[in-house]
Scaffold this motif. Structure first.
Motif, PDB file in Angstrom:
ATOM      1  N   HIS A 179      61.624 -16.638   5.044  1.00  0.00           N
ATOM      2  CA  HIS A 179      62.071 -17.968   4.640  1.00  0.00           C
ATOM      3  C   HIS A 179      63.387 -18.301   5.354  1.00  0.00           C
ATOM      4  CE1 HIS A 179      59.328 -17.714   1.098  1.00  0.00           C
ATOM      5  NE2 HIS A 179      59.649 -16.429   1.178  1.00  0.00           N
ATOM      6  N   ALA A 180      63.535 -19.563   5.747  1.00  0.00           N
ATOM      7  CA  ALA A 180      64.811 -20.083   6.225  1.00  0.00           C
ATOM      8  C   ALA A 180      65.357 -21.031   5.176  1.00  0.00           C
ATOM      9  CB  ALA A 180      64.631 -20.824   7.550  1.00  0.00           C
ATOM     10  N   LEU A 181      66.628 -20.800   4.785  1.00  0.00           N
ATOM     11  CA  LEU A 181      67.261 -21.607   3.750  1.00  0.00           C
ATOM     12  C   LEU A 181      68.519 -22.249   4.296  1.00  0.00           C
ATOM     13  CD1 LEU A 181      67.157 -18.972   0.844  1.00  0.00           C
ATOM     14  CD2 LEU A 181      65.340 -20.554   1.542  1.00  0.00           C
ATOM     15  N   ASP A 182      68.861 -23.389   3.747  1.00  0.00           N
ATOM     16  CA  ASP A 182      70.151 -24.001   4.039  1.00  0.00           C
ATOM     17  C   ASP A 182      71.236 -23.197   3.324  1.00  0.00           C
ATOM     18  OD1 ASP A 182      71.663 -26.634   4.964  1.00  0.00           O
ATOM     19  OD2 ASP A 182      72.371 -26.093   2.964  1.00  0.00           O
ATOM     20  N   LYS A 187      68.323 -24.823  -0.118  1.00  0.00           N
ATOM     21  CA  LYS A 187      67.063 -25.529   0.092  1.00  0.00           C
ATOM     22  C   LYS A 187      66.231 -24.804   1.151  1.00  0.00           C
ATOM     23  CE  LYS A 187      65.169 -29.907   1.794  1.00  0.00           C
ATOM     24  NZ  LYS A 187      65.497 -31.251   2.343  1.00  0.00           N
ATOM     25  N   GLU A 188      64.923 -24.659   0.878  1.00  0.00           N
ATOM     26  CA  GLU A 188      64.047 -24.006   1.843  1.00  0.00           C
ATOM     27  C   GLU A 188      63.733 -24.953   2.993  1.00  0.00           C
ATOM     28  OE1 GLU A 188      60.357 -21.027   1.471  1.00  0.00           O
ATOM     29  OE2 GLU A 188      59.885 -23.061   0.784  1.00  0.00           O
ATOM     30  N   LEU A 189      63.921 -24.452   4.217  1.00  0.00           N
ATOM     31  CA  LEU A 189      63.685 -25.240   5.419  1.00  0.00           C
ATOM     32  C   LEU A 189      62.326 -24.939   6.028  1.00  0.00           C
ATOM     33  CD1 LEU A 189      67.250 -24.872   6.950  1.00  0.00           C
ATOM     34  CD2 LEU A 189      66.362 -26.752   5.559  1.00  0.00           C
ATOM     35  N   TRP A 190      61.926 -23.681   5.997  1.00  0.00           N
ATOM     36  CA  TRP A 190      60.576 -23.317   6.419  1.00  0.00           C
ATOM     37  C   TRP A 190      60.200 -21.955   5.857  1.00  0.00           C
ATOM     38  CZ3 TRP A 190      60.776 -18.770   8.992  1.00  0.00           C
ATOM     39  CH2 TRP A 190      61.804 -18.511   9.875  1.00  0.00           C
ATOM     40  N   GLU A 191      58.891 -21.683   5.853  1.00  0.00           N
ATOM     41  CA  GLU A 191      58.353 -20.394   5.440  1.00  0.00           C
ATOM     42  C   GLU A 191      57.298 -19.972   6.450  1.00  0.00           C
ATOM     43  OE1 GLU A 191      55.601 -18.409   1.857  1.00  0.00           O
ATOM     44  OE2 GLU A 191      56.446 -20.429   1.648  1.00  0.00           O
ATOM     45  N   ALA A 206      69.816 -15.244  20.049  1.00  0.00           N
ATOM     46  CA  ALA A 206      69.540 -16.563  20.626  1.00  0.00           C
ATOM     47  C   ALA A 206      68.718 -17.395  19.638  1.00  0.00           C
ATOM     48  CB  ALA A 206      68.855 -16.414  21.990  1.00  0.00           C
ATOM     49  N   ASP A 207      67.556 -17.885  20.030  1.00  0.00           N
ATOM     50  CA  ASP A 207      66.738 -18.742  19.163  1.00  0.00           C
ATOM     51  C   ASP A 207      65.664 -17.982  18.403  1.00  0.00           C
ATOM     52  OD1 ASP A 207      68.074 -21.098  19.742  1.00  0.00           O
ATOM     53  OD2 ASP A 207      66.813 -21.548  21.481  1.00  0.00           O
ATOM     54  N   TRP A 224      64.217 -21.956  14.525  1.00  0.00           N
ATOM     55  CA  TRP A 224      64.338 -23.370  14.156  1.00  0.00           C
ATOM     56  C   TRP A 224      63.115 -23.858  13.396  1.00  0.00           C
ATOM     57  CZ3 TRP A 224      69.097 -24.943  14.664  1.00  0.00           C
ATOM     58  CH2 TRP A 224      69.893 -24.404  15.654  1.00  0.00           C
ATOM     59  N   GLU A 225      61.934 -23.424  13.825  1.00  0.00           N
ATOM     60  CA  GLU A 225      60.687 -23.948  13.275  1.00  0.00           C
ATOM     61  C   GLU A 225      59.906 -22.927  12.448  1.00  0.00           C
ATOM     62  OE1 GLU A 225      58.588 -25.030  16.748  1.00  0.00           O
ATOM     63  OE2 GLU A 225      60.163 -26.347  17.521  1.00  0.00           O
TER      64      GLU A 225
END
Length: 401
Positions: A179-182, A187-191, A206-207, A224-225
């Motif tokens: 999971h990516a969170l703010d 807030k969850e940004l993506w899973e 890097a990315d 990012w995605e």
């Protein structure tokens, strides 16, 4: 043919420099920086477990202070900031004040069951704490939570949280998902779902995020995605966190290394192509570090030093009975726990493979085994292991200088 004694010690008019060259010494200068922290698992976002220019004890150190953990062992490495040490005792996660040496706060002081694993990550005054199925963002000073995020499964071993200073995100894995969170709001940004259960610390470079599963899947994920860019399978499983090697560590290119469950170390370039594989022996838990062009691998009762370019065996050393003791590198010294704390010259001293002299700087025995070792501000932060809290002994946090 020269005798072993002559080979190891050197004779006649041979200069020190010549001996070093003939016998394969890879010496580096002692570190000079005594103003640094250990604010995340693995020391940095790529899990290097190294403070390359850090100062730390090179001779047998003194105990500056010690504190009981009121537990049989720590279940995560000490996280150290300017004024705080965070330790997961298995029963609780405790913040110790470095100046007063008192407990400042903890998350579950009445708990008497081993419930917690992994270590927090600290960034900008906030401790991101894995609390079983919950990731909590807590004020480092007070312990009050700013937000919490609940996962469907327990947060994976070694605290899979990374705070990115560039994009203000926290990455966490639990069960078969990342999971990516703010970082400010939770807030969850993506899973992103995984094939298997995530284990060990996430590495970031890097990315990309590099995530390992215990079943043997190594992922490169776009941070990012959340898109999977490649996946590689290690048939024997994976038994360490991924560590990122950069052009500072090798002659050419960047990539990622992991330990295989069959006692191997495997290196993939950044595109996912396997460049080398070195067979060692059975692994303990999470036992890789990269520093001074050398991959350090703890495998059972042996510490191996491998050439980061091709995986060649540079030197090895006996480290006794193994425990929760991944190696770290500070300055020109490798530190590793086990039945005692040991320190080695990162170059291995002088000699060939196991036939070497001058490699070990010191060893130190404590009550129980030595589990985790981290470093900050020129000091070592060490936890001990006395088993499941039987008898009068308890595990300790030691600060050595």
């Amino acid at each position: 043919m020269p005798s072993r004694r002559k080979l190891l010690l050197g004779i006649g008019a041979t200069s020190t420099a010549a001996v070093a060259g003939c016998l394969g010494s890879r010496t580096d200068e002692p570190g000079t920086d005594d103003d640094y922290g250990w604010t995340t698992v693995g020391a940095d976002l790529r899990n290097s477990r190294t403070i390359s220019d850090g100062a730390a004890p090179r001779d047998d150190p003194d105990v500056e202070w010690r504190v009981d953990l009121e537990s049989g062992m720590a279940t995560g490495e000490p996280i150290v900031t300017d004024d705080t040490v965070l330790v997961n005792t298995g029963r609780d996660v405790v913040a110790f004040d470095r100046e007063t040496r008192e407990r400042r706060w903890s998350i579950d002081p009445e708990n008497d069951v081993y419930s917690y694993g992994g270590s927090p990550t600290v960034f900008d005054g906030t401790a991101y704490v894995p609390e079983r199925r919950v990731l909590a963002a807590r004020d480092l000073e007070t312990g009050e939570d700013d937000w919490t995020f609940e996962l469907e499964r327990i947060i994976s071993e070694s605290s899979l949280t990374v705070t990115d200073t560039d994009d203000g995100r926290v990455y966490v894995a639990g069960g078969n998902a990342v999971h990516a969170l703010d970082a400010e709001s939770g807030k969850e940004l993506w899973e992103q779902e995984l094939l298997g259960i995530a284990q060990y610390a996430i590495a970031k470079y890097a990315d990309w995020l590099f995530v390992a599963t215990g079943g043997g899947e190594l992922y490169r994920i776009n941070r990012w995605e959340g898109r999977v860019e490649w996946r590689r399978t290690i048939e024997a499983g994976i038994s360490s966190a991924p560590i990122v090697l950069t052009s500072d560590d090798r002659r050419v290119g960047h990539g990622v290394a992991v330990a295989g469950g069959d006692g191997s170390v495997i290196y993939f370039d950044i595109s996912g192509k396997r460049e080398w594989r070195t067979e060692l022996r059975a692994f303990g838990n999470d036992g890789l570090a990269i520093g001074h062009r050398t991959v350090l691998a703890r495998s059972g009762s042996t510490l191996y030093a491998l050439d980061a370019n091709d995986g060649g065996n540079l030197w090895r050393a006996d480290i006794g009975r193994s425990s929760r003791n991944p190696p770290i590198v500070v300055g020109d010294t490798v530190y590793v726990g086990g039945d005692r704390l040991r320190a080695f010259d990162v170059g291995g001293g002088y000699g060939i493979r196991s036939l070497r002299v001058g490699g070990q700087r010191f060893e130190r025995e404590e009550t129980g085994d030595v589990d985790y070792v981290t470093a900050a501000d020129g000091k070592l932060f060490v936890t001990t292991d006395v088993g499941r809290f039987e008898g009068d002994d308890t595990a300790e946090l030691l600060v050595l200088s």
